[in-house]
Write a protein that holds these residues in place. Structure first.
Motif, PDB file in Angstrom:
ATOM      1  N   ASP A  16       0.499  -0.751   2.256  1.00 48.86           N
ATOM      2  CA  ASP A  16      -0.714  -1.067   1.517  1.00 48.86           C
ATOM      3  C   ASP A  16      -0.538  -2.233   0.553  1.00 48.86           C
ATOM      4  N   ALA A  17       0.712  -2.594   0.252  1.00 48.34           N
ATOM      5  CA  ALA A  17       0.999  -3.671  -0.699  1.00 48.34           C
ATOM      6  C   ALA A  17       0.843  -5.021  -0.025  1.00 48.34           C
ATOM      7  N   GLY A  18       0.066  -5.891  -0.662  1.00 46.01           N
ATOM      8  CA  GLY A  18      -0.151  -7.233  -0.135  1.00 46.01           C
ATOM      9  C   GLY A  18       0.707  -8.265  -0.835  1.00 46.01           C
ATOM     10  N   THR A  19       0.462  -9.517  -0.500  1.00 47.17           N
ATOM     11  CA  THR A  19       1.196 -10.636  -1.089  1.00 47.17           C
ATOM     12  C   THR A  19       0.669 -10.909  -2.489  1.00 47.17           C
ATOM     13  N   PRO A  20       1.538 -10.877  -3.499  1.00 43.84           N
ATOM     14  CA  PRO A  20       1.060 -11.161  -4.858  1.00 43.84           C
ATOM     15  C   PRO A  20       0.756 -12.640  -5.032  1.00 43.84           C
ATOM     16  N   ARG A  73      -2.452  -7.638  -4.803  1.00 46.22           N
ATOM     17  CA  ARG A  73      -3.328  -7.342  -3.668  1.00 46.22           C
ATOM     18  C   ARG A  73      -2.890  -6.013  -3.059  1.00 46.22           C
ATOM     19  N   TRP A  74      -3.893  -5.134  -2.832  1.00 44.00           N
ATOM     20  CA  TRP A  74      -3.581  -3.785  -2.372  1.00 44.00           C
ATOM     21  C   TRP A  74      -4.697  -3.281  -1.479  1.00 44.00           C
ATOM     22  N   PHE A  75      -4.333  -2.503  -0.475  1.00 45.12           N
ATOM     23  CA  PHE A  75      -5.307  -1.863   0.402  1.00 45.12           C
ATOM     24  C   PHE A  75      -5.481  -0.418  -0.056  1.00 45.12           C
ATOM     25  N   GLY A  76      -6.703  -0.045  -0.397  1.00 45.20           N
ATOM     26  CA  GLY A  76      -6.973   1.329  -0.828  1.00 45.20           C
ATOM     27  C   GLY A  76      -6.663   1.533  -2.302  1.00 45.20           C
ATOM     28  N   ALA A  77      -6.584   2.801  -2.664  1.00 41.38           N
ATOM     29  CA  ALA A  77      -6.357   3.169  -4.068  1.00 41.38           C
ATOM     30  C   ALA A  77      -4.912   2.865  -4.481  1.00 41.38           C
ATOM     31  N   LEU A  78      -4.767   2.362  -5.710  1.00 41.19           N
ATOM     32  CA  LEU A  78      -3.423   2.111  -6.239  1.00 41.19           C
ATOM     33  C   LEU A  78      -2.732   3.435  -6.544  1.00 41.19           C
ATOM     34  N   PRO A  79      -1.491   3.599  -6.107  1.00 39.32           N
ATOM     35  CA  PRO A  79      -0.739   4.812  -6.461  1.00 39.32           C
ATOM     36  C   PRO A  79      -0.538   4.882  -7.978  1.00 39.32           C
ATOM     37  N   ASP A  80      -0.368   6.101  -8.477  1.00 39.24           N
ATOM     38  CA  ASP A  80      -0.173   6.304  -9.919  1.00 39.24           C
ATOM     39  C   ASP A  80       1.002   5.489 -10.455  1.00 39.24           C
ATOM     40  N   ALA A  81       2.097   5.410  -9.704  1.00 33.22           N
ATOM     41  CA  ALA A  81       3.277   4.683 -10.170  1.00 33.22           C
ATOM     42  C   ALA A  81       2.974   3.188 -10.329  1.00 33.22           C
ATOM     43  N   VAL A  82       2.191   2.630  -9.423  1.00 35.78           N
ATOM     44  CA  VAL A  82       1.810   1.219  -9.517  1.00 35.78           C
ATOM     45  C   VAL A  82       0.888   1.013 -10.720  1.00 35.78           C
ATOM     46  N   GLN A  83      -0.058   1.926 -10.906  1.00 35.95           N
ATOM     47  CA  GLN A  83      -0.958   1.827 -12.056  1.00 35.95           C
ATOM     48  C   GLN A  83      -0.174   1.870 -13.368  1.00 35.95           C
ATOM     49  N   PRO A 104      -2.492 -14.080   2.725  1.00 28.50           N
ATOM     50  CA  PRO A 104      -2.257 -13.425   1.434  1.00 28.50           C
ATOM     51  C   PRO A 104      -3.456 -12.598   0.962  1.00 28.50           C
ATOM     52  N   GLU A 105      -4.664 -13.050   1.294  1.00 31.38           N
ATOM     53  CA  GLU A 105      -5.874 -12.349   0.862  1.00 31.38           C
ATOM     54  C   GLU A 105      -6.087 -11.033   1.600  1.00 31.38           C
ATOM     55  N   GLY A 106      -5.325 -10.802   2.668  1.00 27.85           N
ATOM     56  CA  GLY A 106      -5.449  -9.556   3.428  1.00 27.85           C
ATOM     57  C   GLY A 106      -6.699  -9.504   4.271  1.00 27.85           C
ATOM     58  N   ASP A 107      -7.251 -10.679   4.616  1.00 27.87           N
ATOM     59  CA  ASP A 107      -8.497 -10.708   5.392  1.00 27.87           C
ATOM     60  C   ASP A 107      -8.297 -11.105   6.845  1.00 27.87           C
TER      61      ASP A 107
END
Length: 161
Positions: free
Chosen positions: A47-51, A63-73, A118-121
């Motif tokens: 789920d982690a994209g290119t920063p 850049r992230w796909f879906g909800a950010l995990p608690d640890a990332v937040q 990088p944009e995940g598109d």
């Protein structure tokens, strides 16, 4: 034109793997510390994209796909003075990377290189100049290449190595 005496050529850009980044010397280092902490908690998450890092190294786009995990937040809450923007990707970056690898493996005559945008598109695809010329353009050369993800065609050769 002859090279100047003592002229040095720039070293080639390093080949980076997924989740790797180059820390340029000078300027603020907090953004690199933040990237290291993010990498530690995100691991190899698909789920982690290119920063994205601003030129002055004071802003970071995560850049992230879906909800950010608690640890990332938690890491982002303690950003160490770095301005952080979270950008949701349209497609899962890990899926884009897998698809890019498949395109190169299954269509070597048409796809010189492919990588997730990088944009995940979607996926950037390099089409060899000779192939694009014969087909009437890079996009036309990919007409027979099927993908579940958008393909962004450009004329170019794969980087060496």
């Amino acid at each position: 034109m002859a090279a100047r005496k003592g002229a040095k050529r720039a070293a080639p850009a390093p080949r980076l793997g997924r989740g790797e980044f180059v820390a340029w010397p000078g300027g603020p280092t907090a953004v690199y510390d933040l990237l290291e902490r993010l990498a530690a908690v995100a691991g190899d998450s698909p789920d982690a994209g290119t920063p994205g890092i601003s030129l002055d190294r004071t802003r970071l786009v995560v850049r992230w796909f879906g909800a950010l995990p608690d640890a990332v937040q938690a890491v982002l809450r303690d950003a160490g003075g770095v301005e952080v923007t979270v950008q949701q990707t349209e497609y899962r970056p890990g899926d884009l990377a897998t698809e890019a690898d498949r395109l190169v493996a299954e269509h070597p005559a048409v796809v010189a290189a492919a990588s997730p945008r990088p944009e995940g598109d979607g996926i950037e695809v390099l089409v060899p100049p000779a192939v694009a010329g014969t087909a009437g353009g890079a996009a036309q050369a990919l007409a027979g290449v099927v993908s579940a993800h958008p393909l962004f065609a450009e004329v170019g050769e794969a980087p060496p190595g």
